[in-house]
Scaffold this motif. Structure first.
Motif, short mmCIF file in Angstrom:
data_model
loop_
_atom_site.label_atom_id
_atom_site.label_comp_id
_atom_site.label_asym_id
_atom_site.label_seq_id
_atom_site.Cartn_x
_atom_site.Cartn_y
_atom_site.Cartn_z
N ALA A 301 0.90 -1.18 -0.23
CA ALA A 301 -0.07 0.07 0.02
C ALA A 301 0.86 1.16 0.06
N LEU A 302 2.06 1.34 0.79
CA LEU A 302 3.03 2.44 0.71
C LEU A 302 3.49 2.71 -0.51
N VAL A 303 3.78 1.52 -1.43
CA VAL A 303 4.44 1.69 -2.69
C VAL A 303 3.28 2.38 -3.62
N PHE A 308 0.49 6.53 -6.94
CA PHE A 308 -0.34 7.08 -7.22
C PHE A 308 -0.44 8.77 -6.89
N LEU A 309 0.24 9.09 -5.81
CA LEU A 309 0.28 10.56 -5.38
C LEU A 309 1.05 11.22 -6.45
N ASN A 310 2.36 10.57 -6.70
CA ASN A 310 3.23 11.37 -7.53
C ASN A 310 3.16 11.21 -8.94
N LEU A 311 2.60 10.28 -9.53
CA LEU A 311 2.30 10.17 -11.08
C LEU A 311 0.89 10.50 -11.34
N ALA A 312 -0.11 10.15 -10.50
CA ALA A 312 -1.61 10.33 -11.06
C ALA A 312 -2.05 11.67 -10.10
N LEU A 402 2.36 -5.60 -6.10
CA LEU A 402 3.27 -4.56 -6.93
C LEU A 402 2.99 -4.37 -8.30
N ALA A 403 2.87 -5.82 -8.84
CA ALA A 403 2.80 -5.56 -10.26
C ALA A 403 1.19 -5.21 -10.59
N VAL A 404 0.43 -5.48 -9.96
CA VAL A 404 -0.98 -4.79 -10.08
C VAL A 404 -1.08 -3.66 -9.59
N ILE A 405 -0.30 -2.82 -8.80
CA ILE A 405 -0.33 -1.46 -8.66
C ILE A 405 0.30 -0.79 -9.45
N TYR A 406 1.44 -1.25 -10.23
CA TYR A 406 2.16 -0.60 -11.08
C TYR A 406 1.21 -0.41 -12.73
N ILE A 456 10.61 5.43 -2.94
CA ILE A 456 9.80 4.22 -2.97
C ILE A 456 10.57 2.88 -2.63
N ASN A 457 11.89 3.10 -2.04
CA ASN A 457 12.42 1.95 -1.67
C ASN A 457 12.41 1.78 -0.22
N TYR A 458 11.75 2.90 0.47
CA TYR A 458 11.59 2.72 1.96
C TYR A 458 10.60 1.56 2.21
N PRO A 459 9.44 1.28 1.66
CA PRO A 459 8.54 0.20 1.91
C PRO A 459 9.19 -1.25 1.80
N ILE A 460 10.33 -1.18 0.86
CA ILE A 460 11.15 -2.52 0.61
C ILE A 460 11.82 -2.64 1.66
#
Length: 586
Positions: A301-303, A308-312, A402-406, A456-460
């Protein structure tokens, strides 16, 4: 979080029940047991440990019957003892019950029943159920009425199966806020908390809705609501195959599922265009979006929020499902909820969904199991398409999320997905497996481990730390790299391992500065990056991909590190202590 199964058949059910338990052990494995009706009485076999350990301790040849029930336990009330293992019997052995969930008011019910002379053998909440049903039978109720009257007294979230000594041609099953499914086969029928329990025998199922009771016979079934009114449900055809439950050539399910990501990530990217369009239109039409999840799904969800925030430019907030109740006052009809879950049965997520729906909120979901409660409660759902995940620690389901989110982010913005590049990179990253196994050995005595990343690496980093905690029982923390100097740097001393997630994206140089701060204090740095740097004590090379897509490849070495660390420390990565995969209690 426990696994329950019942079967009514034209053949002996002992091995069928045990096989079903083996396929549900990821739901709980501190104790297990079964009960079969031999035509005269209900005989129990149970104990502490894994299913196979208990089976070996019993003389299974002495057990037989064409109807029975079984349970694999994740303890909530009462210690891990043979007495607390299920099934539980009533005083006279007239009623046997296996149960998944929590009975919140069991103490009051137990005290009342003890005052009437009932004798309890365990310290579980479950045992009040057979005693309560037996009491209703003594009051002149028939079997169905005895069950219905009992559930009207019970408070909590639960599913349970009932076997009567004087009625050995049928089982009763009850569902309240925990999953219960009827499986239909030519040789008999099932009740179970998970389709994996009977998938080997049939792909036909009926999913009980909430607050329902089922009577299941060998060749028929009937369903009522808690008011006693008969209800009808469609028969579903399950898409999964029993062969997907095999470990194949791998030692553990966890390793198998890590390796399956070569295929499952690509499958998750392939969403139906029309479903995806409708899903994205709903997101775009919302005034505000709350994404909820638990554990690994929260990290996904964090990814999603980052993308969503930065791109859309969508108004997104991420909330832990277990904390969502405190945000309920912010919900209105302009709000949309996106719920992310592997199982679709996580109690905290379903509770959040229930709160949202009561306030008129549109609920979308990303889930792995099409037949799950979450999928049925959502207005729209996108599926992970990665098949069953048996290992308790989420691996392939996380990268599928992650793939679905991308895929969603791409439809919402101008993000371009090079699926061929991603697929090749995922295959290539497995080249570091031997090196990862070596690093797990090199740090096998470390008591602490830190994971750092930015953006985006922080959630990882959070996910890597969670995996190491889950599988190897190592104290691990995932940190936003910039926060090191605000306290955690005090914990870095000579030899402490720190894994820096540092691909060549916009966060690369800032994270490298943090690596230098760690090195200055004696920390041993494992650099996870596509670029080598002399600051790293060990460099784990990951393949280059588009700058926003590194989470898909960088998390896989972290999963492997947790897996091999577990092996080095003598732990079974498929069955970590105190944990269960599907968390169906709050």
């Amino acid at each position: 979080m426990c696994g329950i199964i019942g079967c009514v058949s034209d053949a002996d059910v002992v091995e069928v029940l045990l096989d079903g338990l083996r396929n549900m052990e990821y739901r709980g494995y501190d104790s297990a047991g079964f009960g079969v009706h031999d035509g005269n009485t209900i005989r129990l076999g149970k104990g502490v440990g894994r299913v196979d350990e208990i089976a070996r301790s019993l003389d299974l040849k002495t057990f037989s019957g064409k109807i029975g029930l079984a349970h694999t336990r994740w303890a909530t009330h009462g210690g891990v003892t043979p007495e607390n293992a299920h099934p539980h019997l009533s005083c006279e052995g007239e009623v046997a019950v296996v149960h998944n969930g929590i009975i919140e008011n069991y103490q009051a019910i137990k005290a009342r029943l003890e005052a009437k002379g009932h004798r309890f053998r365990s310290t579980t909440d479950t045992e009040v159920i057979p005693h309560l049903i037996e009491e209703n039978l003594k009051a002149g109720k028939n079997h169905r009425e005895a069950v219905l009257d009992a559930v009207r007294e019970l408070k909590g979230s639960y599913a349970f199966i009932v076997l009567f000594r004087d009625l050995y041609d049928r089982l009763y099953g009850v569902r309240k806020d925990a999953p219960l499914i009827i499986g239909l086969s030519e040789r008999g029928n099932f009740l179970a908390s998970d389709v994996l329990a009977f998938l080997k025998h049939t792909n036909k199922a009926v999913f009980l809705e909430n607050l329902e009771v089922a009577e299941v016979r060998r060749d028929s079934y009937t369903i009522w609501n808690f008011e006693g009114e008969e209800v009808q449900h469609d028969i579903s055809t399950l898409e999964w195959e029993a062969m997907s439950l095999s470990k194949k050539e791998f030692t553990h399910y966890t390793l198998k599922e890590i390796h399956e990501q070569r295929e499952t990530i690509a499958l998750a990217f392939r969403q139906d265009p029309d479903d995806l369009d409708r899903f994205c239109l709903a997101l775009q039409g919302a005034e505000r979006i709350y994404i909820v999840g638990a554990g690994t799904s929260y990290h996904a969800a964090l990814v999603a929020k980052h993308l969503f925030l930065n791109l859309a430019k969508l108004p997104v907030e991420v909330i832990l499902a277990s904390e969502f109740e405190d945000y309920a006052t912010l919900l209105d009809e302009g709000t949309l909820m996106l719920a992310i879950s592997q199982s679709g049965e996580t109690a905290d997520v379903l509770s959040a969904v229930n709160i949202a729906k009561k306030r008129g909120v549109c609920v979308l979901s990303i889930v792995n199991i099409p037949s799950s409660t979450l999928a049925r409660e959502s207005e729209q759902t996108l599926y992970l398409n990665c098949g069953p995940e048996v290992g308790v620690a989420a691996t392939k389901t996380f990268t599928a999320q992650l793939a679905v989110i991308y895929t969603i982010a791409s439809r919402l913005s101008n993000l371009s997905i090079d699926l061929e590049q991603i697929t090749e990179a995922v295959k290539e990253v497995f080249n570091v497996e031997r090196q990862i196994a070596y690093l797990a050995q090199a740090f096998s005595t470390s008591k602490d481990c830190y994971f750092i990343g930015r953006g985006i690496n922080y959630p990882i980093a959070l996910e890597g730390a969670l995996k190491l905690k889950e599988l190897a029982y190592v104290h691990a923390e995932g940190l936003a790299a910039g926060e090191l100097k605000h306290g955690t740097l005090a914990l870095i001393s000579e030899g402490v391992p720190v894994i820096a997630i540092n691909p060549s994206d916009k966060t690369y140089h800032d994270t490298l500065s943090n690596v230098a701060e760690i090195k200055a204090r004696g920390g041993r740095v494992i650099g996870l990056s596509d670029i080598e740097n002399s600051l790293y004590d060990y460099h784990v090379k990951i393949p280059s991909v588009g700058k926003l897509f590194y989470p898909l490849v960088e998390v896989i070495p972290l999963q492997m590190f947790a897996y091999y660390s577990a092996l080095e420390r003598g732990q079974n990565p498929d069955y970590p202590r105190n944990l269960a995969k599907s968390v169906t209690v709050k």
